[in-house]
Scaffold this motif. Structure first.
Motif, mmCIF file in Angstrom:
data_model
loop_
_atom_site.group_PDB
_atom_site.id
_atom_site.type_symbol
_atom_site.label_atom_id
_atom_site.label_comp_id
_atom_site.label_asym_id
_atom_site.label_seq_id
_atom_site.Cartn_x
_atom_site.Cartn_y
_atom_site.Cartn_z
ATOM 1 N N GLU A 217 0.825 -1.207 0.000
ATOM 2 C CA GLU A 217 0.000 0.000 0.000
ATOM 3 C C GLU A 217 0.855 1.252 0.000
ATOM 4 O O GLU A 217 1.879 1.340 0.693
ATOM 5 C CB GLU A 217 -0.922 0.027 1.229
ATOM 6 C CG GLU A 217 -1.875 1.218 1.262
ATOM 7 C CD GLU A 217 -2.957 1.090 2.315
ATOM 8 O OE1 GLU A 217 -4.018 1.729 2.168
ATOM 9 O OE2 GLU A 217 -2.750 0.332 3.296
ATOM 10 N N TYR A 219 0.488 5.831 -0.763
ATOM 11 C CA TYR A 219 -0.255 7.027 -1.153
ATOM 12 C C TYR A 219 0.682 7.881 -2.010
ATOM 13 O O TYR A 219 1.832 8.135 -1.637
ATOM 14 C CB TYR A 219 -0.701 7.801 0.087
ATOM 15 C CG TYR A 219 -1.337 9.139 -0.215
ATOM 16 C CD1 TYR A 219 -2.678 9.221 -0.547
ATOM 17 C CD2 TYR A 219 -0.594 10.312 -0.155
ATOM 18 C CE1 TYR A 219 -3.264 10.447 -0.826
ATOM 19 C CE2 TYR A 219 -1.174 11.536 -0.422
ATOM 20 C CZ TYR A 219 -2.516 11.597 -0.759
ATOM 21 O OH TYR A 219 -3.089 12.816 -1.029
ATOM 22 N N SER A 239 0.818 -2.847 -10.191
ATOM 23 C CA SER A 239 0.715 -3.720 -9.022
ATOM 24 C C SER A 239 0.500 -5.146 -9.507
ATOM 25 O O SER A 239 -0.331 -5.386 -10.387
ATOM 26 C CB SER A 239 -0.452 -3.299 -8.125
ATOM 27 O OG SER A 239 -0.319 -1.952 -7.714
ATOM 28 N N VAL A 247 -2.189 1.539 -13.105
ATOM 29 C CA VAL A 247 -2.863 2.830 -12.937
ATOM 30 C C VAL A 247 -2.113 3.879 -13.735
ATOM 31 O O VAL A 247 -0.943 4.168 -13.456
ATOM 32 C CB VAL A 247 -2.931 3.228 -11.451
ATOM 33 C CG1 VAL A 247 -3.625 4.582 -11.295
ATOM 34 C CG2 VAL A 247 -3.642 2.161 -10.642
ATOM 35 N N PHE A 254 -3.628 9.984 -4.950
ATOM 36 C CA PHE A 254 -4.415 8.756 -4.866
ATOM 37 C C PHE A 254 -3.725 7.756 -3.952
ATOM 38 O O PHE A 254 -2.527 7.868 -3.662
ATOM 39 C CB PHE A 254 -4.626 8.130 -6.246
ATOM 40 C CG PHE A 254 -3.343 7.784 -6.961
ATOM 41 C CD1 PHE A 254 -2.832 6.499 -6.911
ATOM 42 C CD2 PHE A 254 -2.655 8.745 -7.683
ATOM 43 C CE1 PHE A 254 -1.653 6.185 -7.571
ATOM 44 C CE2 PHE A 254 -1.468 8.442 -8.345
ATOM 45 C CZ PHE A 254 -0.976 7.157 -8.290
ATOM 46 N N ASN A 255 -4.506 6.780 -3.482
ATOM 47 C CA ASN A 255 -3.991 5.711 -2.620
ATOM 48 C C ASN A 255 -4.247 4.370 -3.295
ATOM 49 O O ASN A 255 -5.322 4.131 -3.836
ATOM 50 C CB ASN A 255 -4.705 5.745 -1.258
ATOM 51 C CG ASN A 255 -4.056 4.816 -0.243
ATOM 52 O OD1 ASN A 255 -3.085 5.199 0.409
ATOM 53 N ND2 ASN A 255 -4.585 3.609 -0.091
ATOM 54 N N ILE A 256 -3.246 3.495 -3.257
ATOM 55 C CA ILE A 256 -3.393 2.138 -3.786
ATOM 56 C C ILE A 256 -3.124 1.154 -2.662
ATOM 57 O O ILE A 256 -2.104 1.245 -1.977
ATOM 58 C CB ILE A 256 -2.418 1.862 -4.943
ATOM 59 C CG1 ILE A 256 -2.686 2.794 -6.124
ATOM 60 C CG2 ILE A 256 -2.523 0.402 -5.398
ATOM 61 C CD1 ILE A 256 -1.709 2.619 -7.276
ATOM 62 N N THR A 265 -7.623 -5.447 -4.962
ATOM 63 C CA THR A 265 -6.756 -4.275 -5.060
ATOM 64 C C THR A 265 -7.645 -3.037 -5.166
ATOM 65 O O THR A 265 -8.520 -2.977 -6.030
ATOM 66 C CB THR A 265 -5.833 -4.370 -6.274
ATOM 67 O OG1 THR A 265 -4.914 -5.460 -6.089
ATOM 68 C CG2 THR A 265 -5.043 -3.090 -6.466
ATOM 69 N N LYS A 266 -7.407 -2.064 -4.288
ATOM 70 C CA LYS A 266 -8.264 -0.878 -4.242
ATOM 71 C C LYS A 266 -7.460 0.382 -4.522
ATOM 72 O O LYS A 266 -6.388 0.588 -3.949
ATOM 73 C CB LYS A 266 -8.947 -0.769 -2.876
ATOM 74 C CG LYS A 266 -9.845 -1.957 -2.551
ATOM 75 C CD LYS A 266 -10.466 -1.823 -1.172
ATOM 76 C CE LYS A 266 -11.354 -3.022 -0.849
ATOM 77 N NZ LYS A 266 -11.959 -2.915 0.501
ATOM 78 N N THR A 267 -8.004 1.212 -5.416
ATOM 79 C CA THR A 267 -7.395 2.500 -5.728
ATOM 80 C C THR A 267 -8.400 3.593 -5.402
ATOM 81 O O THR A 267 -9.537 3.564 -5.896
ATOM 82 C CB THR A 267 -6.994 2.582 -7.209
ATOM 83 O OG1 THR A 267 -6.087 1.510 -7.516
ATOM 84 C CG2 THR A 267 -6.329 3.914 -7.516
ATOM 85 N N ILE A 276 -7.721 3.064 -14.677
ATOM 86 C CA ILE A 276 -7.403 1.775 -14.066
ATOM 87 C C ILE A 276 -7.509 0.676 -15.115
ATOM 88 O O ILE A 276 -8.539 0.528 -15.778
ATOM 89 C CB ILE A 276 -8.361 1.456 -12.908
ATOM 90 C CG1 ILE A 276 -8.427 2.622 -11.917
ATOM 91 C CG2 ILE A 276 -7.946 0.166 -12.220
ATOM 92 C CD1 ILE A 276 -7.155 2.891 -11.191
ATOM 93 N N GLN A 295 -13.579 5.078 -5.868
ATOM 94 C CA GLN A 295 -12.637 4.005 -5.588
ATOM 95 C C GLN A 295 -12.884 2.853 -6.553
ATOM 96 O O GLN A 295 -14.033 2.484 -6.799
ATOM 97 C CB GLN A 295 -12.800 3.502 -4.149
ATOM 98 C CG GLN A 295 -11.850 2.376 -3.771
ATOM 99 C CD GLN A 295 -12.107 1.857 -2.361
ATOM 100 O OE1 GLN A 295 -13.035 1.098 -2.119
ATOM 101 N NE2 GLN A 295 -11.273 2.297 -1.415
#
Length: 390
Positions: A217, A219, A239, A247, A254-256, A265-267, A276, A295
């Motif tokens: 993870e 940011y 990723s 991405v 943004f945060n991954i 996997t969340k962005t 994405i 998200q």
């Protein structure tokens, strides 16, 4: 019904910014109750707006009172216990008759995480960044790396013969369990990296597209960069793992979250715009564009876009845990990474129990566990570096 009437009255106070902490706790429970059992006269948009605003208000309160803790167990039908613990230990219960006991914990030496990481250079040399002296760590043709006064690693372009070419010398920043670290790339992009994560990045970027590879993870605050022709240079974060994605970024925040042992996997996008791609890269057939406040969830090469819980996604970066109706199994994975412990579930049913709350990330682990125990829904034992869920 009286409770519905009270809740609607409190929603009006929420919009006006006049809710007390106890009223916020009541509203949060009410919203979750009716999210599962009925609409309660709220449309989807009003429900989401009220919920997001309430959480943001709670988050600001927690940041202003560093010792505050708010934890509750989410009930399937009725509003559940709500606990608000501030400096003066103020308790408010939405369900009477609960006599949850808190275990006496054995003395343990489990500490919260801190700033630590290992830098591996292209030639295999490693640098322990936690103990490295501040100042210049390395220098080469076209760049140098410095550990600044705040203990952060900063790469800087210095020109040189190959400064206009894409670097093939990739470095690796590894943040262990129990750690976090902040890095500035050679183009000025800032990256906050969470526990149990690695970032592969070039020692310097050339004039072409920029690319890094993340596991875990992080940011990102991506710098705007333009090439010699005046066009903005693309930035890509790849990723791998169980749910690979790519991405594509122009310049944004943004945060991954892409841990191998997470379900997806969340962005989460705060500013700008990203594209994405599910799968191994831009050649993937499935792609979605995110706008701020959204998200993406990549699972088995499928992409789903949902409204983002912004505060929840970046809570780790801002120094606290924030759980929004989150299963205990997911919560304890975060505990494992941050406190560098092993979690064992003797009670398998406890994995799916959901909790909501906010707590300082630098609190002792026993403070978090005791607060969870106060709900009466779960119990813990600590044996050295092992946490057993009963």
């Amino acid at each position: 019904m009286k409770k519905d009437y009270e809740a609607h009255s409190l929603l009006k106070k929420l919009r006006e910014g006049n809710c007390s902490e106890e009223e916020l706790a009541f509203l949060r429970a009410w919203l979750n109750q009716y999210n599962q059992s009925g609409p309660a006269g709220l449309g989807d948009e009003e429900f989401l707006s009220s919920s997001v605003k309430m959480w943001a208000t709670i988050d600001r309160s927690v940041l202003n009172k560093s010792r505050m803790v708010y934890i509750r167990r989410v009930a399937a039908i009725a509003a559940s216990i709500i606990i608000v613990i501030a400096v003066g230990l103020i308790f408010w219960f939405n369900r009477a008759g609960n006599d949850a006991s808190v275990k006496t914990y054995a003395v343990n030496h489990i500490k919260a995480g801190s700033n630590k990481a290992t830098l591996t250079l292209a030639n295999g040399e490693t640098i322990d960044l936690e103990h490295a002296a501040k100042g210049a760590l390395l220098s080469n043709d076209g760049y140098r790396a410095v550990k600044n006064a705040d203990g952060q690693l900063v790469y800087q372009n210095t020109g040189g013969k190959a400064a206009d070419k894409v670097s093939t010398a990739y470095n690796v920043l590894t943040v262990p369990f129990g750690g976090q670290y902040q890095l500035t790339l050679s183009d000025g992009t800032r990256v906050w990296i969470n526990a149990g994560s690695t970032l592969h990045f070039p020692s310097r970027f050339g004039d072409g597209d920029r690319s890094v590879v993340l596991s875990g993870e992080a940011y990102f605050e991506v710098a705007h960069v333009y090439n010699s022709e005046g066009s903005r240079v693309r930035f890509t974060v790849k990723s791998g793992g169980k749910h690979p994605q790519s991405v594509e970024v122009l310049g944004t925040h943004f945060n991954i979250s892409a841990y191998d042992n997470d379900d997806a996997t969340k962005t989460t996008l705060l500013e700008g715009k990203v594209n994405i791609h599910a799968g191994s890269g831009p050649g993937s057939d499935k792609q979605r564009i995110l706008t701020p406040g959204q998200q993406s969830i990549v699972d088995n090469a499928d992409i789903k876009v949902v409204p983002a819980d912004i505060e929840g996604a970046v809570a780790w970066k801002n120094g606290y845990f924030r759980f929004n109706d989150e299963p205990l199994e997911s919560i304890m994975r975060k505990v494992e990474r941050w406190y560098k412990v092993q979690v064992i579930f003797e009670n398998e049913r406890a994995k799916t129990k959901k909790f909501a709350g906010v707590i300082n990330r630098f609190a002792n682990v026993t403070e978090l566990l005791k607060t969870l125990e106060l709900t009466g829904e779960v119990h813990f034992n600590i044996d050295r570096d092992r946490i057993v869920v009963k």
